[in-house]
Enzyme design. Structure first.
Site, PDB file in Angstrom:
ATOM      1  N   GLY A   4       0.858  -1.180   0.000  1.00  8.26           N
ATOM      2  CA  GLY A   4       0.000   0.000   0.000  1.00  8.26           C
ATOM      3  C   GLY A   4       0.890   1.224   0.000  1.00  8.26           C
ATOM      4  O   GLY A   4       2.119   1.134  -0.091  1.00  8.26           O
TER       5      GLY A   4
ATOM      6  N   GLY B  82       3.037   3.209   1.469  1.00 12.15           N
ATOM      7  CA  GLY B  82       3.808   3.194   2.706  1.00 12.15           C
ATOM      8  C   GLY B  82       4.609   4.448   2.950  1.00 12.15           C
ATOM      9  O   GLY B  82       5.088   4.680   4.062  1.00 12.15           O
TER      10      GLY B  82
ATOM     11  N   ASP C 248      10.279   3.890   7.195  1.00 10.90           N
ATOM     12  CA  ASP C 248      10.070   5.138   7.925  1.00 10.90           C
ATOM     13  C   ASP C 248       9.116   6.075   7.195  1.00 10.90           C
ATOM     14  O   ASP C 248       8.815   7.158   7.685  1.00 10.90           O
ATOM     15  CB  ASP C 248      11.408   5.849   8.178  1.00 10.90           C
ATOM     16  CG  ASP C 248      12.187   6.138   6.895  1.00 10.90           C
ATOM     17  OD1 ASP C 248      11.595   6.046   5.798  1.00 10.90           O
ATOM     18  OD2 ASP C 248      13.393   6.455   6.997  1.00 10.90           O
ATOM     19  N   GLY C 249       8.658   5.667   6.004  1.00 10.22           N
ATOM     20  CA  GLY C 249       7.709   6.487   5.267  1.00 10.22           C
ATOM     21  C   GLY C 249       8.315   7.701   4.602  1.00 10.22           C
ATOM     22  O   GLY C 249       7.600   8.543   4.054  1.00 10.22           O
TER      23      GLY C 249
ATOM     24  N   ARG D 262       4.016  14.142  -7.108  1.00  8.81           N
ATOM     25  CA  ARG D 262       3.751  13.388  -8.338  1.00  8.81           C
ATOM     26  C   ARG D 262       2.362  13.741  -8.863  1.00  8.81           C
ATOM     27  O   ARG D 262       1.406  13.866  -8.097  1.00  8.81           O
ATOM     28  CB  ARG D 262       3.860  11.885  -8.076  1.00  8.81           C
ATOM     29  CG  ARG D 262       3.784  11.055  -9.351  1.00  8.81           C
ATOM     30  CD  ARG D 262       4.366   9.670  -9.140  1.00  8.81           C
ATOM     31  NE  ARG D 262       3.659   8.913  -8.124  1.00  8.81           N
ATOM     32  CZ  ARG D 262       4.123   7.777  -7.603  1.00  8.81           C
ATOM     33  NH1 ARG D 262       5.293   7.292  -7.978  1.00  8.81           N
ATOM     34  NH2 ARG D 262       3.421   7.132  -6.691  1.00  8.81           N
TER      35      ARG D 262
ATOM     36  N   ASP E 195       2.570  -4.177  -8.383  1.00  3.20           N
ATOM     37  CA  ASP E 195       2.164  -2.957  -7.689  1.00  3.20           C
ATOM     38  C   ASP E 195       2.814  -1.719  -8.292  1.00  3.20           C
ATOM     39  O   ASP E 195       2.467  -0.592  -7.917  1.00  3.20           O
ATOM     40  CB  ASP E 195       2.484  -3.051  -6.185  1.00  3.20           C
ATOM     41  CG  ASP E 195       3.954  -3.308  -5.906  1.00  3.20           C
ATOM     42  OD1 ASP E 195       4.431  -4.381  -6.313  1.00  3.20           O
ATOM     43  OD2 ASP E 195       4.627  -2.455  -5.310  1.00  3.20           O
ATOM     44  N   ASN E 196       3.743  -1.913  -9.237  1.00  6.29           N
ATOM     45  CA  ASN E 196       4.356  -0.792  -9.949  1.00  6.29           C
ATOM     46  C   ASN E 196       3.847  -0.668 -11.381  1.00  6.29           C
ATOM     47  O   ASN E 196       4.439   0.046 -12.186  1.00  6.29           O
ATOM     48  CB  ASN E 196       5.883  -0.947  -9.985  1.00  6.29           C
ATOM     49  CG  ASN E 196       6.520  -0.844  -8.607  1.00  6.29           C
ATOM     50  OD1 ASN E 196       5.943  -0.254  -7.697  1.00  6.29           O
ATOM     51  ND2 ASN E 196       7.684  -1.419  -8.444  1.00  6.29           N
TER      52      ASN E 196
ATOM     53  N   ASP F  58       6.391   4.648 -10.838  1.00  8.19           N
ATOM     54  CA  ASP F  58       7.258   4.262  -9.726  1.00  8.19           C
ATOM     55  C   ASP F  58       8.707   4.070 -10.161  1.00  8.19           C
ATOM     56  O   ASP F  58       9.224   2.956 -10.228  1.00  8.19           O
ATOM     57  CB  ASP F  58       6.733   2.993  -9.028  1.00  8.19           C
ATOM     58  CG  ASP F  58       5.710   3.325  -7.969  1.00  8.19           C
ATOM     59  OD1 ASP F  58       5.519   4.518  -7.672  1.00  8.19           O
ATOM     60  OD2 ASP F  58       5.074   2.392  -7.437  1.00  8.19           O
TER      61      ASP F  58
END
Length: 492
Positions: A90, A92, A125-126, A176, A255-256, A265
C-alpha cells in the site's frame, strides 16, 4: 494560471469506501525548501509556477500546512514482488493528496511521495530522500520529453530532517502528478481478500473515470472485457516505447504497473548506454528477472496476474483472448517505432533480417545505443556507403558496420520517403539526449551540496531531447567507464 488556493478539487477516489485506503495527514519535515519545480507540469494543472516559490507551497507539500480541499489518503493495494504475492503493500510513504480538476475537465491526481508513516509502511520510515526524489523528478521529465506515457513530477522539496539509509541523507518530498494512481495491485488486493463487491466497484470506477470510450450499451461483462482489453493494449504500447528507446524500469512488480499504461514508480531505472540486451539496471535484481530484454515477457506475466484477479468479473475465455492479443499488439507497436528509427515507412519482409543484423552488430561491439541511432539520423542516403568513419568513436571494427550500411542503403531504395523527410523522421524519433545514470548521479551530488543548477540544465534538455542544444553537447557524449557501472538499487 491560478494560485494554490484557487485550484478546484474533485476528490473522487477518497469518496470510495474505507476499504480503499486510510485518511492520514503527512508528517512535517524540518526547515523545508524548494529544490526545483517543473513549469510544464505546473501549467498542466493550470497552477501559476510562481506559486512553487511561496512559503505556503513549500509548507503544504512538506506536511507543515494544509489545504482545505485536500483529503490526504494512503491507498491500499497489494501485488506480486519478484514473482511472489505480498499482501502487505500500500502507500507506505506516499499519500494521494487530492484530485485537481482543470477548466477543460481534465482530472489530475496530486500525490505526495515521502510524506511519512502510514498504516502500510511496514518496517519503513515512510520517508523519501533527496537522491531518489531527484531521480524520479528527472526521469518523469525525460520520459514525457520522449513522448512516452508517464507519471509527472511537479516539484522536489528538501529539508533538514535526517533520514537513515546506507548513510544519513536529507528527507525530501516529491509531488507526483498523474491521470490516475491505480495499479494492477489495487485489483489484486480486492481479489485476494475476496472483497468482490469492491473489486467490481473499482472496475466501474476505472471505466467511468478513465475509459469513457467503453460502450455503455454493453452488459457489465462486455464492459469489463473491454476494460481488460484496454489495459492489455496500453501495457503493450508502453513496453514497445521502453524497448525502442532503450529504457529499463528495474522493478516491474505488479504494484508498480499502471492500469493506464503509464511509466510508474521510478526506482533503479536505467537507459541503455552500451547495447546489452540482458542489461540489469537494478543491483538488487540478483536473478535478472527484470532485465531489459525480459520486460516484454514480464509485462505479459503481470497482465496474467491481473487477469486472474479479474476472474470474478470476467470469464476465462475473455481473459485468455485478451492476453493472446498482447504479443501481436506489442510487436506491431515496436515494429513501427523501430522502423521509424531507421526512417522506414513501408513494412517489408526483409526488415526482420535487417534489424536482426543491426542488433547483433550493436551487441557484438557494445555500441552506444542512443548515439548510434542519433549519428545515423544525420547521414544522407548518398553518403551511407562511405559513412563508416562517422562511427569511429562507437565501433572498434568498422568493417561489419560498412556491410550493414550497404544493406541499409539498398533497403532505403525501396522507400517512398525523400531523403529530407526520412532524416526529419529519424531525428524526431532518435533522441540526442537521454537521462544517463551518471548524469543523474552528478546532479544529485551537486544538489546534496546545495547546488541545483545541473537539475535545471538536465530538465531543460530532457524536455526537448530531440533538439540539438549545442551548449549541452557534453551531456550527449558516451559516459565514462565509471558512469556505466553505478550500482542502483530499490532504495534509489
Amino acid at each position: 494560471m491560478k494560485k494554490l488556493s484557487e485550484l478546484v478539487f474533485n476528490n473522487t477516489y477518497s469518496a470510495l469506501p474505507k476499504s480503499f485506503g486510510t485518511f492520514i495527514k503527512p508528517q512535517p519535515l524540518d526547515d523545508p525548501f524548494l529544490v526545483s519545480v517543473n513549469n510544464r507540469v505546473s501549467q498542466m494543472l493550470e497552477l501559476d509556477p510562481a506559486q512553487a516559490h511561496t512559503q505556503y507551497f513549500v509548507d503544504l507539500f512538506t506536511g507543515n500546512d494544509e489545504h482545505p480541499a485536500m483529503a490526504p489518503l494512503a491507498m491500499k493495494y497489494t501485488g506480486h514482488q519478484f514473482g511472489q504475492y505480498n499482501p502487505d503493500l500500500g502507500d507506505g510513504r506516499g499519500l494521494l493528496m487530492g484530485e485537481v480538476l482543470t477548466s477543460s475537465g481534465q482530472k489530475w491526481d496530486i500525490h505526495l511521495k515521502g510524506s511519512g508513516l502510514t498504516p502500510y509502511s511496514r518496517q519503513g520510515d515512510g520517508r523519501a530522500v533527496l537522491r531518489s526524489s531527484i531521480r524520479e523528478y528527472l526521469a518523469s521529465a525525460a520520459m514525457a520529453g520522449l513522448g512516452i506515457k508517464t507519471t509527472h513530477a511537479l516539484a522536489v522539496l528538501s529539508s533538514n530532517t535526517p533520514v537513515f539509509r546506507e548513510t544519513v541523507e536529507r528527507g525530501a518530498t516529491l509531488i507526483r502528478v498523474a491521470d490516475s494512481h491505480l495499479r494492477f495491485g489495487h485489483f489484486e488486493y480486492f481479489f485476494y481478500t475476496q472483497q468482490y463487491a469492491e473489486l467490481k466497484l473499482l472496475a466501474d470506477y476505472l471505466i467511468s473515470h478513465h475509459f469513457p470510450e467503453i460502450n455503455r450499451h454493453n452488459n457489465e461483462t462486455g464492459q469489463y472485457r473491454e476494460m481488460f482489453n484496454h489495459i492489455v493494449q496500453l501495457t503493450a504500447e508502453m513496453i514497445a516505447d521502453w524497448q525502442a528507446v532503450g529504457f529499463a524500469h528495474g522493478v516491474m512488480n505488479t504494484d508498480n504497473m499502471s492500469v493506464l499504461g503509464l511509466t510508474f514508480d521510478y526506482g533503479p531505472y536505467g537507459f541503455l548506454d552500451d547495447y546489452e540486451p540482458g542489461y540489469i539496471c537494478n543491483h538488487s535484481d540478483y536473478s535478472g528477472r527484470y532485465a531489459f530484454n525480459q520486460q516484454p515477457t514480464i509485462a505479459l506475466w503481470n497482465l496474467s496476474a491481473l487477469g486472474y484477479a479479474l476472474t470474478p468479473l470476467l470469464e476465462k475465455q475473455a481473459i485468455d483472448q485478451a492476453l493472446q492479443n498482447y504479443q501481436p499488439l506489442l510487436q506491431k507497436a515496436y515494429s513501427k517505432k523501430m522502423r521509424h528509427k531507421l526512417g522506414l515507412k513501408a513494412t517489408l519482409e526483409q526488415d526482420t533480417a535487417l534489424f536482426a543484423g543491426l542488433f547483433d552488430l550493436l551487441k557484438s561491439q557494445a555500441v552506444d545505443y542512443t548515439l548510434f541511432f542519433r549519428t545515423l539520423s544525420s547521414l544522407p542516403h548518398a553518403e551511407l556507403l562511405s559513412a563508416s568513419h562517422h562511427f569511429q568513436a562507437l565501433f572498434e571494427d568498422l568493417a561489419p558496420l560498412a556491410a550493414w550500411l550497404s544493406l541499409y542503403s539498398v533497403r532505403l531504395e525501396k522507400e517512398s520517403l525523400d531523403d529530407a523527410d526520412r532524416l526529419d523522421l529519424m531525428r524526431s524519433t532518435n533522441p540526442k539526449f537521454i537521462l544517463r545514470n551518471y548524469l543523474a548521479q552528478q546532479a544529485i551530488e551537486l544538489a546534496e551540496k546545495g547546488d541545483f543548477s545541473m537539475i535545471e540544465q538536465l530538465l531543460a534538455i530532457l524536455q526537448h531531447p530531440f533538439d540539438e542544444h549545442p551548449e549541452f553537447d557534453a551531456f550527449a557524449k558516451r559516459p565514462p567507464e565509471w558512469g556505466k557501472k553505478l550500482e542502483i538499487s530499490c532504495s534509489s
